[in-house]
Write a protein that holds these residues in place. Structure first.
Motif, PDB file in Angstrom:
ATOM      1  N   TYR A  52       0.823  -1.218   0.000  1.00 38.24           N
ATOM      2  CA  TYR A  52       0.000   0.000   0.000  1.00 38.24           C
ATOM      3  C   TYR A  52       0.857   1.267   0.000  1.00 38.24           C
ATOM      4  O   TYR A  52       0.348   2.361   0.184  1.00 38.24           O
ATOM      5  CB  TYR A  52      -0.912   0.005   1.220  1.00 38.24           C
ATOM      6  N   GLU A  58       5.156  -0.534  -6.229  1.00 38.48           N
ATOM      7  CA  GLU A  58       3.753  -0.955  -6.177  1.00 38.48           C
ATOM      8  C   GLU A  58       3.114  -0.866  -7.569  1.00 38.48           C
ATOM      9  O   GLU A  58       2.256  -1.684  -7.913  1.00 38.48           O
ATOM     10  CB  GLU A  58       2.976  -0.086  -5.180  1.00 38.48           C
ATOM     11  N   TRP A  62       1.065  -4.029  -9.295  1.00 34.18           N
ATOM     12  CA  TRP A  62      -0.293  -4.025  -9.829  1.00 34.18           C
ATOM     13  C   TRP A  62      -0.308  -4.265 -11.341  1.00 34.18           C
ATOM     14  O   TRP A  62      -1.216  -4.930 -11.858  1.00 34.18           O
ATOM     15  CB  TRP A  62      -0.998  -2.714  -9.492  1.00 34.18           C
ATOM     16  N   THR A  81       1.132  -9.359   2.102  1.00 32.37           N
ATOM     17  CA  THR A  81       1.416  -7.985   2.504  1.00 32.37           C
ATOM     18  C   THR A  81       1.325  -7.816   4.013  1.00 32.37           C
ATOM     19  O   THR A  81       0.618  -8.582   4.686  1.00 32.37           O
ATOM     20  CB  THR A  81       0.440  -7.007   1.817  1.00 32.37           C
ATOM     21  N   PHE A  91      -7.078  -1.534  -1.509  1.00 31.67           N
ATOM     22  CA  PHE A  91      -5.960  -1.854  -2.401  1.00 31.67           C
ATOM     23  C   PHE A  91      -6.363  -1.645  -3.857  1.00 31.67           C
ATOM     24  O   PHE A  91      -5.621  -1.048  -4.647  1.00 31.67           O
ATOM     25  CB  PHE A  91      -5.517  -3.310  -2.198  1.00 31.67           C
TER      26      PHE A  91
END
Length: 260
Positions: A52, A58, A62, A81, A91
């Motif tokens: 996050y 990140e 994704w 996580t 998320f």
């Protein structure tokens, strides 16, 4: 003869220990609801303790999951996580608003880990590289006991988790390396006694301390190369990282540069 007996006894002990730990992790994971839900599904586990955080790492996470959902429909992705206070919906919203990545919720799952403090630099004020690496093994063991995927992907650079998932979980291992845990540049800075972020002035001024730290870095680099070679597929984010990972892990045929 005595040496042979000792070697056989040590080998037998390690084999029994390996079997016991593997049985323990599989039994623990099998008892979890997520394992029962995905029992007949192909799964990919992404190890990303700070999922996050909202940075470039990140975005890679994704986008990788998005690629799996688009090109391998039916494969379920599981994110390990340490963001325990964040809901799955948050998320998904974060991925959409921060990076413009729209993810499907039905094939995306989260396993929340309690021991993220083990990979926090604050936990290891001395011997930080070694401490965080050993801590990642503890966190990786916790993850493995929660869920065992078919394929394990480290997307944050915790190479010391690879043998945990490969040997204990029987997983295929892949990774995306943003920055090597140790680099030949760091070794050169200590060797030449240059003051830098990874080599403070007190150590740089001392010949003895510099020799000791260089020995520590060399030993750690050897361990880093050993665990890194458990990865069957290695992606790196730049030519600079490619050069260092190739030098340390020595698996050039498995290493590919994929710019973020």
């Amino acid at each position: 003869l005595a040496l042979l007996v000792c070697l056989l006894a040590a080998g037998g002990f390690l084999f029994i220990l390996w079997c016991s730990l593997r049985w323990w992790s599989r039994t623990s994971a099998a008892a979890k609801p997520l394992s029962r839900t995905l029992a007949n599904c192909e799964t990919i586990g992404f190890f990303h303790p700070y999922a996050y955080a909202g940075g470039g790492g990140e975005r890679v996470l994704w986008c990788a999951i998005k690629a799996v959902q688009e090109h391998h429909q039916g494969v379920h992705c599981v994110v390990f996580t340490g963001d325990k206070g964040v809901t799955p919906e948050e998320f998904l919203q974060s991925a959409k608003t921060r990076f413009g990545v729209q993810l499907q919720s039905d094939t995306l799952h989260f396993v929340f880990l309690k021991g993220r403090c083990w990979v926090n630099a604050v936990t290891w004020p001395r011997l930080t590289l070694l401490g965080q690496s050993l801590g990642s093994m503890l966190l990786g063991w916790e993850a493995l006991c929660q869920f065992q995927p078919d394929v394990y992907v480290d997307s944050m650079g915790y190479a010391f988790t690879y043998p945990i998932f490969a040997l204990m979980g029987g997983c295929r291992v892949g990774c995306y390396v943003h920055y090597p845990t140790i680099s030949t540049d760091m070794l050169d800075q200590v060797r030449s006694r240059d003051v830098s972020v990874c080599n403070d002035a007190a150590i740089a001024r001392s010949w003895c301390l510099s020799r000791a730290k260089l020995a520590y870095y060399r030993a750690f680099a050897g361990l880093y190369g050993f665990v890194g070679r458990f990865a069957e597929v290695v992606f790196v984010n730049s030519s600079w990282t490619h050069g260092h990972i190739t030098s340390l892990w020595r698996v050039p045929k498995r290493t590919t540069t994929v710019f973020p």
